[in-house]
Design an enzyme around this catalytic site. Sequence first.
Site, PDB file in Angstrom:
ATOM      1  N   HIS A 105       0.758  -1.272   0.000  1.00 26.51           N
ATOM      2  CA  HIS A 105       0.000   0.000   0.000  1.00 26.51           C
ATOM      3  C   HIS A 105       0.791   1.329   0.000  1.00 26.51           C
ATOM      4  O   HIS A 105       1.853   1.379   0.463  1.00 26.51           O
ATOM      5  CB  HIS A 105      -0.869   0.137   1.192  1.00 26.51           C
ATOM      6  CG  HIS A 105      -1.845  -0.935   1.381  1.00 26.51           C
ATOM      7  ND1 HIS A 105      -2.438  -1.694   0.433  1.00 26.51           N
ATOM      8  CD2 HIS A 105      -2.378  -1.362   2.480  1.00 26.51           C
ATOM      9  CE1 HIS A 105      -3.246  -2.516   0.937  1.00 26.51           C
ATOM     10  NE2 HIS A 105      -3.221  -2.342   2.177  1.00 26.51           N
ATOM     11  N   ASP A 107       0.255   6.290  -0.834  1.00 27.64           N
ATOM     12  CA  ASP A 107       0.673   7.327  -1.794  1.00 27.64           C
ATOM     13  C   ASP A 107       2.159   7.486  -2.030  1.00 27.64           C
ATOM     14  O   ASP A 107       2.668   7.068  -3.054  1.00 27.64           O
ATOM     15  CB  ASP A 107       0.084   8.667  -1.375  1.00 27.64           C
ATOM     16  CG  ASP A 107       0.308   9.737  -2.402  1.00 27.64           C
ATOM     17  OD1 ASP A 107       0.501   9.391  -3.577  1.00 27.64           O
ATOM     18  OD2 ASP A 107       0.274  10.914  -2.034  1.00 27.64           O
ATOM     19  N   ASP A 209      -9.854  -6.293   2.623  1.00 21.83           N
ATOM     20  CA  ASP A 209      -9.774  -5.493   3.846  1.00 21.83           C
ATOM     21  C   ASP A 209     -11.098  -4.935   4.347  1.00 21.83           C
ATOM     22  O   ASP A 209     -11.201  -4.595   5.506  1.00 21.83           O
ATOM     23  CB  ASP A 209      -8.782  -4.345   3.646  1.00 21.83           C
ATOM     24  CG  ASP A 209      -8.208  -3.846   4.965  1.00 21.83           C
ATOM     25  OD1 ASP A 209      -8.197  -4.621   5.926  1.00 21.83           O
ATOM     26  OD2 ASP A 209      -7.792  -2.679   5.035  1.00 21.83           O
ATOM     27  N   HIS A 460     -12.589   1.966   1.938  1.00 20.84           N
ATOM     28  CA  HIS A 460     -13.016   1.310   3.175  1.00 20.84           C
ATOM     29  C   HIS A 460     -12.443   1.940   4.439  1.00 20.84           C
ATOM     30  O   HIS A 460     -12.709   1.447   5.544  1.00 20.84           O
ATOM     31  CB  HIS A 460     -12.683  -0.189   3.130  1.00 20.84           C
ATOM     32  CG  HIS A 460     -11.236  -0.491   2.894  1.00 20.84           C
ATOM     33  ND1 HIS A 460     -10.695  -0.571   1.634  1.00 20.84           N
ATOM     34  CD2 HIS A 460     -10.216  -0.730   3.740  1.00 20.84           C
ATOM     35  CE1 HIS A 460      -9.413  -0.858   1.718  1.00 20.84           C
ATOM     36  NE2 HIS A 460      -9.095  -0.963   2.996  1.00 20.84           N
TER      37      HIS A 460
END
Length: 1024
Positions: A105, A107, A209, A460
Amino acid sequence: MAEALPPSALIGWLGFWGRSVRWYLARLGKPAEVAAGTMGILRLASGVCAGGGSAGWLWMGSCTLGSPVRPVSFLFWLLLATPGAWAAGYEFFRDLDIGVRTVSHLDSCIKFILDSVIPSLLEDPTRRFIYVEMAFFSRWWKQQTNATQDIVRKLVHQGRLEFVNGGWVMNDEGATHYGAIVDQMTLGLRFLQDTFGSNGRPRVAWHIDPFGHSREQASLFAQMGFDGFLLGRIDYQDKFFRKKELKMEEVWRASASLNPPIADLFTGVLPNNYDPPKNLCWDVLCADNPIVEDPESPEYNADTLVSDFLQLASLQQQYYRTNHTVMTMGSDFQYENANMWFKNMDKLIRLVNKQQQAEGSKVHVLYSTPTCYLWELNKANLTWSVKEDDFFPYADGPHMFWTGYFSSRPALKRYERLSYNFLQVCNQLEALAGPAANVGPYGTGDSAPLKEAMAVLQHHDAVTGTARQNVVNDYARQLAAGWRPCEVLVSNALAQLSFYKQNFSFCRELNISICPVSQNSEQFQVTVYNPLGRKVHQMVRLPVSEGIFFVEDPNGKTVPSNVVILPSSYSKKYRWDLVFSASVPALGFSIYSVVKVTVHNSQAQSLQASPRRPRSYVLAIENEYIRATFDSETGLLMKIENMEQNLSLPVSQGFFWYNASTGDEESTQASGAYIFRPSHLEPLPVSRWARIHQVKTALVQEVHQNFSAWCSQVVRLYPGQRHLELEWTVGPIPVKDNLGKEVISRFNTPMKTNGQFYTDSNGREILKRRRDHRPTWRLNQTEPVAGNYYPVNTRIYISDGHMQLTVVTDRSQGGSSLKDGSLELMVHRRLLVDDERGLAEPLMDSGTGKIVRGRHLVLLSSVSDAAQRHRLLVEKEVLAPQVVLAQGDGSPYSSRAAPRMQFSGLRQDLPPQVHLLTLARWGPKMVLLRLEHQFAVKEDSQGNLSSPVTLNLQNLFQAFTITDLQETTLAANQPLSRASRLKWITNTGPISYPAPSKLDPTSVTLQPMEIRTFMARVQWQEFS
């Protein structure tokens, strides 16, 4: 939560899917948008995902197969080949097939992950990686050179980089509306289609998730054309039973109305959520030792790790039905140094397969992907059990129910719902006005920023309210930034369609009675746009200064209006509301003119009543359909009557609060942003009585209830309204007593409901709930309150078989029926400790989120027509008319046409059972159109609204002419005529697969709960 893993075939996936903002916040402590998604897959197999040798790669079905084909006695993964490729001479045995997947995961991390993964994939053609969320991938992609983009395209074409899910984000499933889910998936899948063509189209949906899984989500995925759906989180008790009964993989029948297999979706539960196996995490963020093969080294561990791996594979096989299974290799933020992962996995694959050859082990391991995995399961030709309920609520241990996020950060949830409403208005007007909406007298209008901001909000850890406060503020900032170019677009479109240029103003603070144009102007215009496919009558309510006003309709006729006093004020200056009824045509607008004629309004002044504790007298409000009676001693609602149907029901409504647990002797689990855990079973009343005053005019009747300094409510009735409106204001919730509070609105009735109640699934189909019960497994209830809470996206109701009490919400909330005849909805929560699920801060909801205003719409009706009432009411609530103001008079926009004060984009209204889900520009001459049947099979027993309905699309629209029409899958990324999905055998009997009929635009039939999606080539009408 670590668990022993099953095998029957292991797939390992390397990948990045964007776990969530909470990790971004917890670790980086600054605003984020969404995590992206990637995965590489390592797969252990009794057969390998075989492909071409050194000469190149062979496509086998949807899989690019990576290992050279060679004649061996153990199983290889052999997939169906394209013409010219063949797989002869390989026997299949009941051995173990394992694959490995890699995950990661976020940015700034995303760039490093992808920058690291791409070179690692190029080093070895057998390596695989999967990616999930397009919000970040698209940003990374735009920063790459043409050479790098070409390399990535080649990797995608060869199947070495595979996209799964492919939405803009991995959306939540509890707090999301189905329309917003469809929009965000369409945005992501369109990027993939535009960038990679059919090579980039995901075949597998991937939600590892989200905190529970909705049935409607599976239905939408099936209609988008996915072959299967892989989950990470399910309830710990559910998982135990599934492993025991070999039901970790089933076919999910996700609609009670759509004929199978339209909403059928093969669904599998991953063995370890999405984390790597114990001792096999080879990332800079992990502490596990790398594989050391040198026997002379003091750190030698190869034999131990291989042995542990084989034991794990054997254990995992016990819980799955085929000789293929999955191991996920990666987790949050991982793969910034992909070489560490791949080098160690290369060693593991080589050592395990070497042992297979040397010692006859039945485990073969290889890199693979979810698509290849599903292909192999399908080829097994097994009969699968069918699931028809959902996966809510989710708990990851005793006393640990993830039902708090259904209600967390209610201000953000409302802002998201309002933004969905405004985005549909923006999309529709862009489609109706054509190119003139984008460039016009107000500047450059653009719907894309709000589309992207809304897509991000579906994540989420966004609409769920489970991000840190600074990230929540950033989400709100993104929405506000998206509104601005849409406001320009709406202004351009209204000018184009009305031939009338006005000084438009969008009052964003109407919820707190602030609108400078209406409050400070002697004369102003009110444009009301209706996004529904039917004419609506809307009560318009605007804050004004004290005085008397005249209101004229589009034909210049005076319409009745009243000025009423507000129930409470944020400022002494803003004390008055102008109320009038507007009639607005389908998919169109009406322009009303308002003129102030006097400064003072003695009539309105006389309506004011000083707040007081109630005395003993009869207090009621009523119109021609409904009467609501209040207890004269307490000031609380005590009875609702449906006079149209001669129904009467004692209803007591009030506000209560649960004391949030901070942990106790039974469990250290505290209530937090994710978890709901009250310290006691019974909530405490905010107050046992309310100070009240009453307002009655010809256009509105209200009872204002003040329960405390931080909790008040207005109970309201307008003429012609068949529901009771309860507008509540809660906050700031006091916590100086060191007690976290979870505030509910509760409705108590004497109805005998047998422990049953009903909630919607993402705003669409309805599911029956039963207290302390799960339909497919035996529940050991550890939290009688939180364990019975469910997501309520738009409505919740109870019924005794004769009459039905329905409460419609204006945002997603958690709700339940904890006793027969009772309904409750959580409206706000403020907590003092963290629940230790990654947020790392208490849910305090600071800033503007401390005070929340919302509405509950209450319907009492007979069971026979309840569906008709709540379906149409919800449709109007979700897509409410948009009000745009303009100061003074406007001016003609076109010299060739007189100003048009009223307009409809349709030639005739849509039938009540048909909802216009999407009307949006798709290109220079293209429009995206979605129409849905919004009633379920046999739902409307009194009328005919559950019957199929046929439309003529050729002449439906007035603003443009459809010159060509093509039907697509739900996400509009492939023509329906060319779409195909894997076929699964179920234990419910044979399923028919009728060929798609030829599309006739003059006769398009919608079956109950069916959504049909079309790409239309159009020609806009210049004038009409």
